[in-house]
Design an enzyme around this catalytic site. Structure first.
Site, PDB file in Angstrom:
ATOM      1  N   SER A 181      -3.360  -3.284  47.333  1.00  0.00           N
ATOM      2  CA  SER A 181      -4.096  -2.577  48.717  1.00  0.00           C
ATOM      3  C   SER A 181      -4.502  -3.583  49.323  1.00  0.00           C
ATOM      4  O   SER A 181      -3.530  -4.201  50.162  1.00  0.00           O
ATOM      5  CB  SER A 181      -5.144  -1.599  47.664  1.00  0.00           C
ATOM      6  OG  SER A 181      -5.575  -0.546  48.644  1.00  0.00           O
ATOM      7  N   ASP A 408       3.004   6.408  47.882  1.00  0.00           N
ATOM      8  CA  ASP A 408       1.191   6.169  48.066  1.00  0.00           C
ATOM      9  C   ASP A 408       1.142   6.574  49.207  1.00  0.00           C
ATOM     10  O   ASP A 408       1.441   7.115  50.501  1.00  0.00           O
ATOM     11  CB  ASP A 408       1.966   4.568  48.799  1.00  0.00           C
ATOM     12  CG  ASP A 408       0.879   3.792  48.857  1.00  0.00           C
ATOM     13  OD1 ASP A 408       0.053   4.389  48.697  1.00  0.00           O
ATOM     14  OD2 ASP A 408       0.226   2.444  48.370  1.00  0.00           O
ATOM     15  N   HIS A 444      -0.265   5.103  44.623  1.00  0.00           N
ATOM     16  CA  HIS A 444      -1.482   3.481  45.231  1.00  0.00           C
ATOM     17  C   HIS A 444      -1.215   3.492  44.144  1.00  0.00           C
ATOM     18  O   HIS A 444      -2.102   3.132  43.331  1.00  0.00           O
ATOM     19  CB  HIS A 444      -2.355   4.363  46.029  1.00  0.00           C
ATOM     20  CG  HIS A 444      -2.963   3.064  46.705  1.00  0.00           C
ATOM     21  ND1 HIS A 444      -2.265   2.430  47.448  1.00  0.00           N
ATOM     22  CD2 HIS A 444      -4.256   2.362  46.402  1.00  0.00           C
ATOM     23  CE1 HIS A 444      -3.147   1.658  48.085  1.00  0.00           C
ATOM     24  NE2 HIS A 444      -4.217   1.209  47.017  1.00  0.00           N
TER      25      HIS A 444
END
Length: 552
Positions: A181, A408, A444
């Site tokens: 991320s 995601d 994610h």
């Protein structure tokens, strides 16, 4: 004269030998507090026995005895970058593994440090120069924004390596970075701007197209709330997922609730249209159809038509940690995770509105406001440079593995594919140092309906083993240290995503653009019955199959 010269030479050699021996022994942990490093103050230097340190907010103490060094780096008068590096007191593997920090950071990633220690690494992290996982630090503090954007991670790497060398009395064999991320963005920022910092880098779901990516967050918020009646309930999102799977789950040869490549799906939200003038829990009104199309298509500049950021896929949209958490959220503007980040970035960082002031997302202009954000903050946040020659020059054996969940809901997986294609275009030798692994059915950084655990930087992502065939960090190590490039990595789906409950399914992750293809016999829950092959469809088509597709 001759005797004196020889005697003096012997003394010099003797002292050199003593110095070398002292260096090999290193510096006692407590004595590291007196190290003189640029702009740095060391506040803690102490040996921490195993199972005596429980990190803030944690429930499990570190199980590795280590020398803990904590300090502050102040490259400017408005900087205060807290960092820590922990070094095993026994069985050090000779390497450094830095964790990254997700979201807006604001705290030491102790979980990442603990994972590094368990594998014999010295591990480190930083709060990136502010406290708290929000952007309230930004208004009026451009140096703190720069620290968060890129400077803190570089300085943390430099100081950590200085301290590790001092403690062990020898150089680090390899320096690795692994995160997801914002941490993936940090990884690419390090590669592009500070290519000497690491020679092996795991880049997970990178938010590296930050300014445009966050504009995409605002685009989705406007799609759901600027027009009354556009918001989507969880039951409607679940219906969208079900309709998408009905149209394309079978295209990869296995009907299992997981799409190998969601770009092959051609879901049309109009097929879920409510009867005229009505509404229902599993159908879409005209306003909701428009909202879904906007989210899927992604933002475009209204004047030029240029794509600002890719949209999101719908084949796992209904998962609790997918659209309901990140995109649609509760029926309140600003309540989804995407809206939280988008509003905070443009409110606090770009427009510098102090807390508790509120920024009005509804009037954001996808021409002029995007351009302003890029002029002001792209330098601090975006890591989109595709020419990686400086990294190659600094690290002749350096390697990069990028990975991203296809489903995601936080960072569009298409953006990772776009960056990969840019790297391939800009670097003729890209296959020699850069690989991308796309993860079907993963959300994610982890989770989702597909096999989603392969040793990535999450505690719940426990691989089947630490073998390079199952663990992506081991695969990176082998590539850097032995020159063996990863072709496939077997991911595992645990029952309820809990390793203690056993294995539900395994599936190979293939080096992009290859995809996992079922052999046609045996269990579809067993990775052994799949091969990595070039797709026969779409823009990634290559004539014939690559014969080099089996396990390494």
């Amino acid at each position: 004269m001759d005797f004196s010269y020889k005697h003096a030479s012997a003394l010099v050699l003797a002292y050199a030998g003593l110095a070398t021996n002292a260096m090999a022994q290193g510096v006692a942990c407590a004595d590291l507090s007196s190290l003189h490093l640029a702009d740095t103050t060391i506040t803690i230097a102490a040996v921490v026995p195993a199972n005596t340190f429980t990190p803030p907010g944690g429930t499990v103490p570190f199980d590795t005895a280590a020398c803990r060094v904590a300090g502050s780096i102040k490259p400017t008068s408005d900087s205060n970058i807290q960092f820590e590096v922990w070094m095993p007191t026994a069985d050090w593997n000779g390497k450094f593994l830095s964790a990254g920090e997700g979201g807006f950071a604001g705290a030491i990633n102790y979980g990442g440090i603990a994972g590094a220690l368990q594998r014999g690494y010295a591990g480190g992290s930083t709060d990136t120069g502010h406290v708290g996982g929000n952007a309230d630090f930004a208004p009026g503090h451009p140096e703190k924004v720069t620290d968060f954007g890129y400077r803190a991670k570089h300085l943390q790497a430099a100081r950590s390596k200085d301290i590790i060398r001092a403690f062990y009395g020898r150089s680090i064999k390899h320096s690795y970075f692994s995160s997801c991320s914002n941490g993936g963005r940090q990884a690419l920022m390090e590669i592009q701007r500070f290519p000497d910092d690491y020679d092996g880098v795991l880049v997970g779901a990178p938010a590296n197209n930050w300014t445009n990516h966050f504009a995409g967050f605002v685009w989705n918020e406007q799609a759901l709330f600027n027009t009354p009646g556009s918001w989507l309930s969880n039951t409607k999102v679940a219906a969208i997922q079900a309709a998408t799977l009905a149209s394309c789950d079978r295209l990869d040869g296995v009907v299992d609730g997981v799409v190998e490549d969601p770009r092959r799906c051609t879901f049309n939200p109009q097929t879920l249209a409510c009867p005229s003038g009505t509404d229902g829990p599993s159908c879409l009104t005209p306003a909701q159809i428009t909202a879904v199309n906007k989210i899927v298509q992604g933002p475009r500049n209204p004047r030029t038509g240029r794509q600002i950021y890719p949209g999101y896929f719908t084949s796992a949209a209904g998962e609790a940690a997918a659209w309901p958490a990140w995109i649609t959220g509760p029926n309140t503007a600003g309540a989804s995770i995407q809206a939280f980040f988008g509003n905070a970035f443009f409110g606090r960082v770009v427009n510098e509105i102090p807390a508790p002031g509120v920024w009005d997302f509804s009037t954001f202009n996808f021409d002029t406001d995007v351009a302003f954000a890029n002029r002001k903050e792209a330098r601090n946040f975006n890591a989109t440079e595709a020419d990686l020659f400086p990294f190659r020059r600094a690290n002749h054996r350096g390697k990069i593995i990028m990975w991203h969940g296809w489903e995601d809901p936080a960072i569009s997986s298409q953006d990772a594919v776009d960056y990969y294609n840019d790297v391939v275009r800009e670097n003729r030798d890209s296959k020699d140092f850069f690989r991308l692994f796309m993860v079907p059915g993963m959300l994610h950084c982890g989770g989702g309906p597909g096999p989603n655990a392969f040793g990535q930087s999450l505690p719940q992502a426990q691989p089947l083993s630490n073998s390079p065939h199952h663990d992506i960090l081991s695969a990176l190590e082998r590539w850097v240290e032995e020159g063996v490039a990863p072709k496939r990595i077997v991911a595992v789906k645990y029952v309820n995503d809990n390793p203690a409950l056993g294995v539900a399914r395994t599936r190979p992750l293939c080096a992009y653009p290859k995809v996992a293809v079922y052999d046609g016999s045996g269990s579809t829950d067993d990775a052994a019955n799949f091969r990595c092959r070039m797709p026969k469809h779409g823009k990634d088509h290559h004539d014939g199959h690559d014969k080099d597709h089996d396990d390494d």
